[in-house]
Design an enzyme around this catalytic site. Structure first.
Site, short mmCIF file in Angstrom:
data_model
loop_
_atom_site.label_atom_id
_atom_site.label_comp_id
_atom_site.label_asym_id
_atom_site.label_seq_id
_atom_site.Cartn_x
_atom_site.Cartn_y
_atom_site.Cartn_z
N ASN A 136 29.70 27.91 -67.47
CA ASN A 136 29.57 29.24 -66.86
C ASN A 136 29.34 29.07 -65.36
O ASN A 136 28.21 28.88 -64.92
CB ASN A 136 28.42 30.00 -67.49
CG ASN A 136 28.39 29.88 -69.00
OD1 ASN A 136 27.44 29.37 -69.57
ND2 ASN A 136 29.45 30.31 -69.66
N ARG B 172 38.35 36.50 -79.21
CA ARG B 172 39.13 35.26 -79.20
C ARG B 172 39.06 34.56 -80.54
O ARG B 172 40.03 33.98 -81.00
CB ARG B 172 38.68 34.34 -78.07
CG ARG B 172 37.56 33.41 -78.43
CD ARG B 172 37.58 32.14 -77.59
NE ARG B 172 37.27 32.39 -76.20
CZ ARG B 172 36.04 32.31 -75.69
NH1 ARG B 172 35.02 32.03 -76.46
NH2 ARG B 172 35.85 32.51 -74.41
N ASN C 34 35.79 27.42 -73.68
CA ASN C 34 34.52 26.69 -73.68
C ASN C 34 33.44 27.61 -73.13
O ASN C 34 33.20 27.67 -71.92
CB ASN C 34 34.62 25.42 -72.86
CG ASN C 34 33.40 24.53 -73.02
OD1 ASN C 34 32.34 24.99 -73.41
ND2 ASN C 34 33.56 23.25 -72.70
N ASP C 35 32.79 28.34 -74.03
CA ASP C 35 31.77 29.32 -73.65
C ASP C 35 30.65 28.74 -72.81
O ASP C 35 29.94 29.48 -72.13
CB ASP C 35 31.13 29.92 -74.91
CG ASP C 35 32.02 30.93 -75.59
OD1 ASP C 35 32.51 31.84 -74.91
OD2 ASP C 35 32.24 30.81 -76.80
N THR C 36 30.45 27.44 -72.89
CA THR C 36 29.22 26.87 -72.33
C THR C 36 29.35 26.44 -70.87
O THR C 36 28.36 26.03 -70.27
CB THR C 36 28.78 25.64 -73.15
OG1 THR C 36 29.73 24.59 -72.98
CG2 THR C 36 28.62 26.00 -74.62
#
Length: 803
Positions: free
Chosen positions: A497, A359, A493-495
């Site tokens: 989860n 990405r 937004n990887d954070t």
């Protein structure tokens, strides 16, 4: 406090105090050979993969005044022995009379004056070469003759960078140094890990006779290794030891006796640090770059490359800070970020955990397409190689080995092993490339999918267009109970989860944007049937977003696995997320009234003087179910911090509603040029974008970190050029659609586009933000706002009257 200034005429930022509040760097070379150099001459250099072929040991976590990787010592002969100092300030920390570090395009130039000695050092990597050059000129500014010695020093690391930090037994046993004597006092100090002695040799040499050398750090520092880089004991001896290290901490130190410099006299020393398969292979380059004329020619070649790159888009707006960024620093950062992805920086240390993000690079590449479209295409092809047959994408990969992984999702067994957004970004990138170049033939190119058989051969190939279709189909079939795309392990937004079953409003909007792009592309290539089918998918997702995700004054961000809202006024923390608002506008899903209210909510709740926060209020405690966002304190990074990557999306959304004043106000809030006067609190380099700034819930509000390698660079550049200035390619030509501050009387842009050059002059006589009354091409009025494609190699004048 002032730490430097912009010199736009010379295309440099000039650091005037080496004691910057954080380490400031510049990139030299490429991932093929290169790395970064800091404002005190320290460097981290690698060839290829910085995790598996690192050359120089540079540890950012050490105190700022500690030696890091490379330096230069000068010693003056005095009656009592020697006076030793570094003209790079670090590591001796002597008081200087003058210090300038010129952060240039692909080079650093450090000029200093200590004790009546002026040193000028130009540090760069010649184009397409595998050596770092330091062209050093020493001048006696005093009225008396001075006897000088010059000692450049490097410290090596094991090529397997992580093992250097984790294995203090095997690594030192493998490190080897050997001197090669040449005629007339020339020497080459070679270094290698034992297993590489026949295949991968580092070398350190100069164009000046070397009287002695050192290759062992313990001996160089002295006092059984308890000496310091600030005061190496060996530099107070007449000569270095000439010890060839066969293990231990390998360095390279070269003693050059300059002799007596008369008043005003100068001498030049050129050092080379390189790597080759063998010394024999390197000898031609070593001999070439001992010639000052060849070095100067190489430096001119580097400057010419950057001049050509930057010349593709040049702007002249009423705002000087914007001009400074758009004409040099922003497009330069786009190129650096495209080259290095998140591989190697002061913050992402390149020890093998990340590689290139799918990405990340799909977004980064869009920032260079107006300057280097074919380099962009090459990266796009590389990305498509790690797309899966089902249309999803691997999250990260090593561009040297092309081995890919599922990223952080591997670490949580109870969460999905894919990211819901990765594969959709490549749709935007491919369409942007074709709009810029017109190269629709690229859609037919066959590229393998990632999965392979036991022999490592791809299981399936598909055209570029087929890859894009697979990505669309993956998201279409991967939806939850509200008809929204499932979150996967995470979205952009990887954070955040969340367990299986969560849905992402961001991915829904990105999917909508990708569908819009595909519909436009398919109609251009006359595939009406598929265009119509995708248009129906778009309408369906738009309905779902507006039916389930509108929260009254903004759009929510997620549904969790229980079907509960996140990013809603119903929540105590994380009530509103910026990306759900900006992307609902970018996708076209938000009706005008909702779009306006959502963006007003962003301004009212999320905006600060230092930029727009990603969310608010911050979570105040760890929550294992929400994941990484709650590992940060409120106001930091994704937890209510000013994550700059998302700011240009709000700028773009504002221009789509015609709010040029607001879009430009947001632009100025994060323009690093305007941070130059508050650097003591901002701390990061004022010549590139950081990734994040601490938000107003944090006691250090305004502090920036993670500079250089950030998707911010690409998106701010796109938001500025394509949406605020409003000059953006489409399939038919150049769309002219500015949305500027109402007080601007106009602006100019020179844009290279498909083998023609367009000199665009926009006038704003009525003081509006958006709207076009008339467009003249070479003096003749045209219908609409699209400048047609003119691939004739000529310069064309475009006059635009807003109204």
């Amino acid at each position: 406090m002032s730490f430097g200034y912009f010199d736009d005429a010379q295309k440099v930022y000039v650091i005037t105090d080496p004691r910057t509040p954080a380490t400031w760097i510049n990139y030299i070379g490429t991932i093929g050979f290169g790395g970064f150099v800091d404002q005190t001459g320290g460097a981290l250099i690698c060839k290829g993969d910085p995790a598996l072929n690192r050359i120089i040991k540079y540890i950012p976590q050490l105190p700022n005044g500690d030696f890091k990787g490379e330096t230069l010592y000068i010693r003056i002969k005095v009656p009592s022995g020697y006076k030793v100092f570094s003209p790079f300030y670090v590591p001796t920390l002597d008081n200087y009379d003058r210090y300038e570090c010129r952060v240039g395009l692909g080079y650093m130039k450090i000029l200093s004056e200590f004790y009546g000695i002026r040193t000028e050092a130009v540090i760069f990597v010649p184009m397409n070469q595998s050596c770092e050059i330091r062209d050093i000129c020493i001048t006696n500014l005093t009225k008396e003759p001075i006897e000088l010695d010059v000692i450049p020093v490097v410290e090596y690391t094991h090529f397997d960078a992580l093992k250097q930090l984790t294995n203090a037994d095997w690594v030192p046993q493998t490190m080897q140094s050997k001197i090669v004597e040449e005629d007339a006092g020339y020497k080459i100090l070679t270094q290698y890990a034992f297993m590489n002695k026949e295949s991968r040799i580092n070398y350190f040499t100069s164009n000046y006779p070397i009287s002695s050398f050192e290759s062992d750090r313990k001996i160089f520092l002295g006092n059984m290794g308890y000496g310091t880089w600030k005061c190496p004991k060996s530099l107070y001896e007449d000569e270095l030891s000439n010890y060839e290290a066969r293990r231990g901490d390998n360095i390279g130190a070269l003693m050059h006796h300059i002799g007596i410099l008369e008043s005003g006299e100068h001498k030049e020393i050129i050092t080379q640090l390189g790597q080759a398969a063998s010394l024999r292979e390197a000898m031609q380059d070593i001999q070439r770059y001992r010639d000052p004329a060849i070095v100067n020619k190489a430096f001119i070649g580097l400057k010419e490359f950057w001049e050509n790159y930057l010349s593709k888009i040049v702007v002249d707006t009423p705002d000087a800070a914007m001009n400074t960024m758009l004409n040099m620093h922003n497009p330069r950062q786009c190129y650096i970020t495209k080259n290095w992805s998140r591989y190697l920086s002061q913050y992402q240390l390149g020890f093998g955990a990340r590689g290139i993000g799918f990405r990340d690079s799909a977004q980064d590449v869009m920032g260079i397409l107006g300057h280097a479209p074919e380099e962009g295409r090459e990266l796009i092809e590389m990305l498509l190689h790690v797309q899966n047959r089902n249309g999803s994408a691997m999250h990260q990969f090593n561009p040297v080995t092309m081995e890919a992984s599922a990223g952080d999702s591997r670490e949580m067994e109870d969460r999905p092993k894919y990211y819901s957004d990765d594969h959709l970004w490549i749709v935007l990138a491919v369409c942007a490339y074709i709009k810029e170049t017109g190269n629709t033939a690229f859609l037919s190119k066959q590229i393998p999918f990632y999965e392979k058989d036991k022999e490592g051969k791809p299981l399936e190939w598909g055209s570029v267009l087929e890859h894009l279709k697979r990505g669309i189909e993956f998201t279409k079939e991967d939806c939850g109970v509200h008809g929204l795309p499932l979150l996967g392990f995470a979205d952009w937004n990887d954070t955040v989860n969340l367990p299986y079953g969560a849905e992402s409003v961001f991915t829904a909007n990105l999917y909508g944007t990708a569908l819009k792009e595909m519909v436009e592309l398919l109609r251009y290539i006359r595939d009406e049937a598929l265009a119509q089918a995708y248009e129906e998918c778009y309408v369906s997702m738009k309905k779902n977003v507006n039916q389930y995700c509108w929260d009254g004054k903004w759009y929510i961000r997620y549904f969790d696995h229980h079907g509960q809202k996140i990013g809603s006024n119903e929540n105590e923390k994380g009530k509103i997320y910026a990306n759900a608002q900006s992307w609902s506008v970018i996708s076209g899903f938000a009706p005008y009234d909702r779009a306006a209210v959502a963006l007003q909510s962003v301004n009212r709740i999320l905006n600060t003087r230092n930029g727009i926060k990603l969310s608010d209020p911050g979570y105040d405690g760890y929550d294992s179910e929400k994941g990484g966002i709650t590992t940060y304190p409120p106001g930091a990074k994704e937890n209510g911090g000013i994550f700059l990557h998302s700011n240009p999306w709000v700028m773009m959304a504002e221009t789509m509603l015609g709010n040029g004043d607001q879009a430009f106000a947001y632009y100025n809030q994060i323009n690093p040029v305007l941070k130059n006067d508050v650097v003591e609190s901002y701390e990061c380099e004022p010549y590139c974008y950081p990734q994040n700034i601490l938000g107003d819930e944090h006691p250090q509000f305004g502090l920036a970190r993670n500079s250089w390698l950030s998707g911010t660079a690409s998106w701010v550049y796109q938001a500025s050029v394509k949406y605020i200035l409003g000059v953006r390619p489409n399939y038919e030509g150049l769309m002219i659609d500015p949305c500027i501050p109402s007080q601007w009387k106009g602006f100019r842009m020179r844009k290279h586009f498909r083998n023609a050059v367009f000199e665009i002059d926009v006038k704003n006589p009525e003081g509006i933000c958006k709207g076009i009354k008339q467009v003249l091409l070479d003096g003749k009025e045209i219908e609409g706002q699209i400048i047609p494609v003119l691939e004739d190699g000529k310069v064309h004048n475009v006059q635009v009257i807003m109204g």
